[in-house]
Design an enzyme around this catalytic site. Structure first.
Site, PDB file in Angstrom:
ATOM      1  N   THR A  27      70.717  60.333  55.599  1.00 22.15           N
ATOM      2  CA  THR A  27      71.829  60.854  56.388  1.00 22.15           C
ATOM      3  C   THR A  27      71.417  62.193  56.985  1.00 22.15           C
ATOM      4  O   THR A  27      70.382  62.760  56.632  1.00 22.15           O
ATOM      5  CB  THR A  27      73.089  61.082  55.527  1.00 22.15           C
ATOM      6  OG1 THR A  27      72.862  62.203  54.653  1.00 22.15           O
ATOM      7  CG2 THR A  27      73.436  59.857  54.694  1.00 22.15           C
ATOM      8  N   LEU A  63      70.424  63.942  51.439  1.00 20.85           N
ATOM      9  CA  LEU A  63      71.463  64.850  51.920  1.00 20.85           C
ATOM     10  C   LEU A  63      70.796  66.139  52.379  1.00 20.85           C
ATOM     11  O   LEU A  63      69.940  66.677  51.675  1.00 20.85           O
ATOM     12  CB  LEU A  63      72.472  65.148  50.808  1.00 20.85           C
ATOM     13  CG  LEU A  63      73.195  63.943  50.196  1.00 20.85           C
ATOM     14  CD1 LEU A  63      74.086  64.398  49.039  1.00 20.85           C
ATOM     15  CD2 LEU A  63      74.022  63.212  51.247  1.00 20.85           C
ATOM     16  N   ILE A  93      67.158  65.846  48.419  1.00 16.84           N
ATOM     17  CA  ILE A  93      67.566  66.909  49.332  1.00 16.84           C
ATOM     18  C   ILE A  93      66.617  66.988  50.531  1.00 16.84           C
ATOM     19  O   ILE A  93      65.402  67.133  50.365  1.00 16.84           O
ATOM     20  CB  ILE A  93      67.605  68.273  48.616  1.00 16.84           C
ATOM     21  CG1 ILE A  93      68.503  68.205  47.375  1.00 16.84           C
ATOM     22  CG2 ILE A  93      68.086  69.350  49.581  1.00 16.84           C
ATOM     23  CD1 ILE A  93      69.948  67.836  47.657  1.00 16.84           C
ATOM     24  N   LYS A  94      67.194  66.906  51.724  1.00 13.41           N
ATOM     25  CA  LYS A  94      66.403  67.028  52.950  1.00 13.41           C
ATOM     26  C   LYS A  94      66.230  68.502  53.306  1.00 13.41           C
ATOM     27  O   LYS A  94      67.214  69.232  53.455  1.00 13.41           O
ATOM     28  CB  LYS A  94      67.084  66.295  54.108  1.00 13.41           C
ATOM     29  CG  LYS A  94      67.037  64.790  53.997  1.00 13.41           C
ATOM     30  CD  LYS A  94      67.773  64.116  55.140  1.00 13.41           C
ATOM     31  CE  LYS A  94      66.958  64.087  56.402  1.00 13.41           C
ATOM     32  NZ  LYS A  94      67.620  63.255  57.456  1.00 13.41           N
ATOM     33  N   ILE A  95      64.981  68.894  53.451  1.00 15.53           N
ATOM     34  CA  ILE A  95      64.637  70.269  53.812  1.00 15.53           C
ATOM     35  C   ILE A  95      63.809  70.240  55.097  1.00 15.53           C
ATOM     36  O   ILE A  95      62.762  69.577  55.146  1.00 15.53           O
ATOM     37  CB  ILE A  95      63.802  70.949  52.701  1.00 15.53           C
ATOM     38  CG1 ILE A  95      64.554  70.969  51.372  1.00 15.53           C
ATOM     39  CG2 ILE A  95      63.381  72.352  53.130  1.00 15.53           C
ATOM     40  CD1 ILE A  95      65.735  71.904  51.323  1.00 15.53           C
TER      41      ILE A  95
END
Length: 296
Positions: A27, A63, A93-95
């Site tokens: 997402t 996310l 976690i998207k970084i």
């Protein structure tokens, strides 16, 4: 190769999961905003919880953070992980691999990835546009890197003045053949190697699109896979920003661990006119032959 669905729409996630072939969900804030508004969810938080629940344990849900500084991203990552991971133990976690907007701060994403690896919070390095960025993210401890194939195709076509729609396939192999043929024509005119090497048209043809030798998004994925496999990183490659079924095939051939695709592309992977024709013909012949009697 695993398949993730790139959507935040609960209706699409439910249907895709029902197929039994989807291994995770990606997402981003834009997808979430559109989904929450379009599906009338009570709140963004409840919507995200439902995505995690629908995916289920063992199917990662990416996310994304909002911050641009390492400390901000780390804190936001900890909050997201603490809040949503208990739902199904599947939050990643998207970084952004680089959060600079052209005014410094290039290293903030890498610093955040490194700290989150230390905290054992799984990360997905996003907005990867070069193999070099992917290498740095892998060294920082990212569990996944996401080279954006479609964005690179857009960049190359834009620089070459090739008109395109968002979901149009980019035939980079044709572009390469055309460039090679043109180079042969120029070389046939004669001239020394040094002169040809400095020729402006030759230089342009050697790197169509002016993208550091990467001719397409698929080449970006292939180069990333080659580097990470050669040096035996555990980081997995998620081929991202895919807009056409043929791209999915090509990144699979390139060795991507995962392809994340919009739901409409996932459905398009099943379609072929001869398959549809065959179904119609077999159905007609079955009716004429009284085939239904076999099921009585």
């Amino acid at each position: 190769m695993q398949l993730f669905v790139d959507t935040a729409k609960l209706s699409e996630i439910r249907e895709a999961m029902g197929w039994g072939v989807v291994d995770g969900i990606t997402t981003n804030p834009s997808l979430l905003r559109a989904a929450v508004e379009g599906e009338g969810s009570r709140s963004l938080e409840e919507h995200v919880r439902e995505i995690c629940r629908l995916a289920g344990k063992g199917r990662p849900v990416s996310l994304e953070v909002m911050g641009l500084k390492a400390e901000e991203m780390v804190e936001e990552a900890r909050i997201l992980h603490r809040k949503f991971n208990p739902v199904a133990r599947n939050v990643v976690i998207k970084i952004p691999v680089c959060t600079s907007t052209g005014e410094g701060g290039e290293e903030e994403g890498i610093k955040a990835l490194r700290e989150l690896a230390r905290l054992r919070i799984p990360t997905n390095a996003t907005l990867v546009m070069t193999p070099e960025q992917a290498l740095l993210a892998a060294k920082a401890g990212a569990r996944y890197v996401s080279p954006f194939a479609g964005r690179i195709d857009d960049l190359v076509r834009s620089r070459l003045g090739i008109p395109f729609g968002k979901y149009d396939y980019f035939d980079f192999s044709l572009l390469r053949r055309l460039a090679e043929r043109r180079l042969e024509e120029i070389a046939g005119r004669g001239g020394g190697l040094g002169e040809l090497y400095q020729d402006a048209e030759v230089r342009a043809l050697a790197d169509p699109g002016g993208n550091q030798g990467i001719l397409s998004g698929v080449e970006l994925v292939r180069s990333t896979v080659k580097i990470l496999r050669y040096y035996r990183f555990r980081t997995k490659v998620i081929a991202s920003s895919l807009r056409h079924p043929r791209q999915v095939r090509e990144v699979a051939e390139a060795g991507a661990d995962i392809a994340t695709v919009p739901f409409q592309v996932l459905k398009a992977m099943l379609r072929h006119p001869k398959t549809e024709e065959g179904v119609r013909l077999f159905t007609q012949d079955a009716e004429k032959a009284g085939y239904r009697e076999l099921f009585g």
